[in-house]
Design a protein around this motif. Structure first.
Motif, PDB file in Angstrom:
ATOM      1  N   THR A 111     -45.894 102.256  73.714  1.00 29.64           N
ATOM      2  CA  THR A 111     -45.834 101.755  74.609  1.00 29.64           C
ATOM      3  C   THR A 111     -43.867 102.040  74.526  1.00 29.64           C
ATOM      4  O   THR A 111     -43.315 102.822  74.804  1.00 29.64           O
ATOM      5  N   ASP A 112     -43.237 100.712  73.680  1.00 33.18           N
ATOM      6  CA  ASP A 112     -41.565 100.478  73.991  1.00 33.18           C
ATOM      7  C   ASP A 112     -41.300 101.838  73.469  1.00 33.18           C
ATOM      8  O   ASP A 112     -40.104 101.927  73.398  1.00 33.18           O
ATOM      9  N   MET A 113     -41.368 103.123  72.325  1.00 33.94           N
ATOM     10  CA  MET A 113     -40.894 103.898  71.507  1.00 33.94           C
ATOM     11  C   MET A 113     -41.068 104.952  72.752  1.00 33.94           C
ATOM     12  O   MET A 113     -39.969 105.422  73.164  1.00 33.94           O
ATOM     13  N   ALA A 114     -42.165 104.817  73.505  1.00 33.13           N
ATOM     14  CA  ALA A 114     -42.198 105.975  74.444  1.00 33.13           C
ATOM     15  C   ALA A 114     -41.629 105.657  75.050  1.00 33.13           C
ATOM     16  O   ALA A 114     -40.661 107.358  76.358  1.00 33.13           O
ATOM     17  N   VAL A 115     -41.132 104.505  76.460  1.00 37.51           N
ATOM     18  CA  VAL A 115     -40.357 104.522  76.907  1.00 37.51           C
ATOM     19  C   VAL A 115     -38.542 104.533  76.584  1.00 37.51           C
ATOM     20  O   VAL A 115     -37.692 104.899  77.526  1.00 37.51           O
ATOM     21  N   ASN A 116     -38.401 103.836  75.304  1.00 34.58           N
ATOM     22  CA  ASN A 116     -36.850 104.435  74.676  1.00 34.58           C
ATOM     23  C   ASN A 116     -36.294 106.156  74.380  1.00 34.58           C
ATOM     24  O   ASN A 116     -35.761 106.924  75.245  1.00 34.58           O
ATOM     25  N   TYR A 117     -37.942 106.929  73.961  1.00 37.64           N
ATOM     26  CA  TYR A 117     -37.550 107.908  73.739  1.00 37.64           C
ATOM     27  C   TYR A 117     -37.547 108.556  75.478  1.00 37.64           C
ATOM     28  O   TYR A 117     -36.903 109.836  75.214  1.00 37.64           O
ATOM     29  N   ARG A 118     -38.009 108.699  75.784  1.00 38.08           N
ATOM     30  CA  ARG A 118     -38.435 109.264  77.485  1.00 38.08           C
ATOM     31  C   ARG A 118     -37.213 108.984  78.164  1.00 38.08           C
ATOM     32  O   ARG A 118     -35.749 109.928  78.820  1.00 38.08           O
ATOM     33  N   SER A 119     -35.868 107.789  77.961  1.00 34.71           N
ATOM     34  CA  SER A 119     -34.683 107.408  78.032  1.00 34.71           C
ATOM     35  C   SER A 119     -33.906 108.236  77.480  1.00 34.71           C
ATOM     36  O   SER A 119     -32.515 108.437  78.459  1.00 34.71           O
TER      37      SER A 119
END
Length: 361
Positions: A53-61
């Motif tokens: 999840t943390d990777m996905a949220v960072n990538y989205r940003s």
């Protein structure tokens, strides 16, 4: 209002897109809205893959900083690191789906799965939280089983059938379908199963990519009857079939077939084949209009590029913004490039140098 030379489409959405990282992401991500797309489902097979999840949220940003007007919808890469607990965390943070890649069948799939059964607790958590399972619907090539890239999709369909009936409330998407068999299977299954279709598979057959690196993608385009089935289901207006471009940019040099080299003993060392993937984001909605018109389905354009996918995913637009297409011949650029001061990123789009009959107003 629509007319013979103008079409208004509400908030187009691409439910399968690769945006890469680094220089390539900086080049292609701003081209998503330039191609008419408002919502973009982002694939997780980056390097390293998006497994948390943390990777996905960072990538989205990162993506939002490059194209703030686009609604980026995130997915996770199905791997042994993914747990039911992580699925709940992902759902709470707006991650929409989990993408499965059979090992070795496409770009950056070396960490792909070999058995679906071990992931049943993850699929149960996805069903409980309303997340979507995005399936790359192929099995790996294998001499013992007779699987090649031409029948890999059809051989996967029994697994799809098993998953769909094992998890009747889990929304499942067969990604980038290429065969008549896949179309018929999805139509036969309950409403929890949907299917994305790419524009390039509405145009290409096997003859168009064999020996032609710039038309090479995975899954590969198949036969006349398979292309006809994809076109027919769009012409029919079936609500569970929708746009997923599988736009997958690669540096131009990686799309050119390379000859084997000789090692120091003058023995042939196989070279990597050209990269699998076609880039369509920059021209996506005009390209879809051009192709659908070519087989008599232009009246189904809005359903295919917006309404059907949004209904299946239950994703509203970020803003209520329509695009307008005007009928006007346009030459597809031969390349897209961006210099970062240290080197250039160059991507050749699908149908480079050819004419499409629609453009964004």
């Amino acid at each position: 209002m629509n007319s013979s030379d103008h079409i208004r489409v509400e908030s187009p959405a691409d439910f399968h897109c690769h945006l890469r990282q680094g220089d390539m992401a900086s080049l292609v991500t701003p081209l998503v809205p330039a191609g008419g797309v408002e919502t973009c489902l982002v694939m997780p097979n980056t390097q390293p893959p998006i497994t948390s999840t943390d990777m996905a949220v960072n990538y989205r940003s990162q993506l939002e900083s490059l194209a703030p007007e686009v609604q980026f919808v995130m997915t996770l890469y199905l791997s042994p690191a993914l747990t039911p607990e992580e699925i709940h965390k992902a759902a709470e943070n707006g991650v929409t789906g989990v993408k499965s890649y059979p090992r070795g069948v496409t770009t950056n799939s070396d960490g792909g799965i070999e058995s679906y059964d071990v992931y049943y607790p993850v699929f149960q958590a996805m069903q409980d939280t309303g997340m979507v399972l995005n399936l790359h619907g192929e099995v790996p090539s294998d001499e013992a089983t007779g699987v090649t890239i031409l029948n890999a999709e059809q051989r996967f369909l029994p697994q799809l059938d098993k998953l769909a009936h094992s998890f009747p409330n889990l929304r499942i998407v067969v990604e980038h379908a290429t065969t008549k068999a896949a179309v018929e299977k999805v139509k036969s299954l309950p409403s929890n199963v949907g299917c994305s279709i790419t524009p390039h598979h509405l145009e290409l057959i096997v003859d168009d990519w064999a020996g032609q690196g710039f038309n090479y993608c995975k899954p590969v385009a198949k036969y006349w009857e398979d292309r006809a089935a994809l076109r027919d289901v769009i012409r029919e207006g079936h609500p569970r079939f929708f746009l997923g471009s599988d736009s997958a940019p690669h540096p131009r040099a990686n799309k050119i077939n390379k000859a084997p080299r000789l090692d120091e003993h003058l023995e042939a060392v196989p070279a990597c084949a050209c990269a699998a993937g076609l880039f369509t984001s920059a021209i996506l909605i005009p390209l879809c209009a051009h192709l659908l018109e070519s087989f008599g389905a232009l009246d189904k354009l809005e359903g295919f590029v917006s309404k059907n996918g949004r209904a299946f995913y239950n994703i509203a637009p970020k803003t209520d913004k329509a695009v307008t297409l005007v009928k006007q011949d346009t030459t597809v650029p031969v390349e897209y490039t961006k210099s970062n001061g240290e080197g250039d990123s160059v991507v050749v789009p699908f149908m480079a140098g050819k004419t499409i009959k629609w453009q964004l107003l």
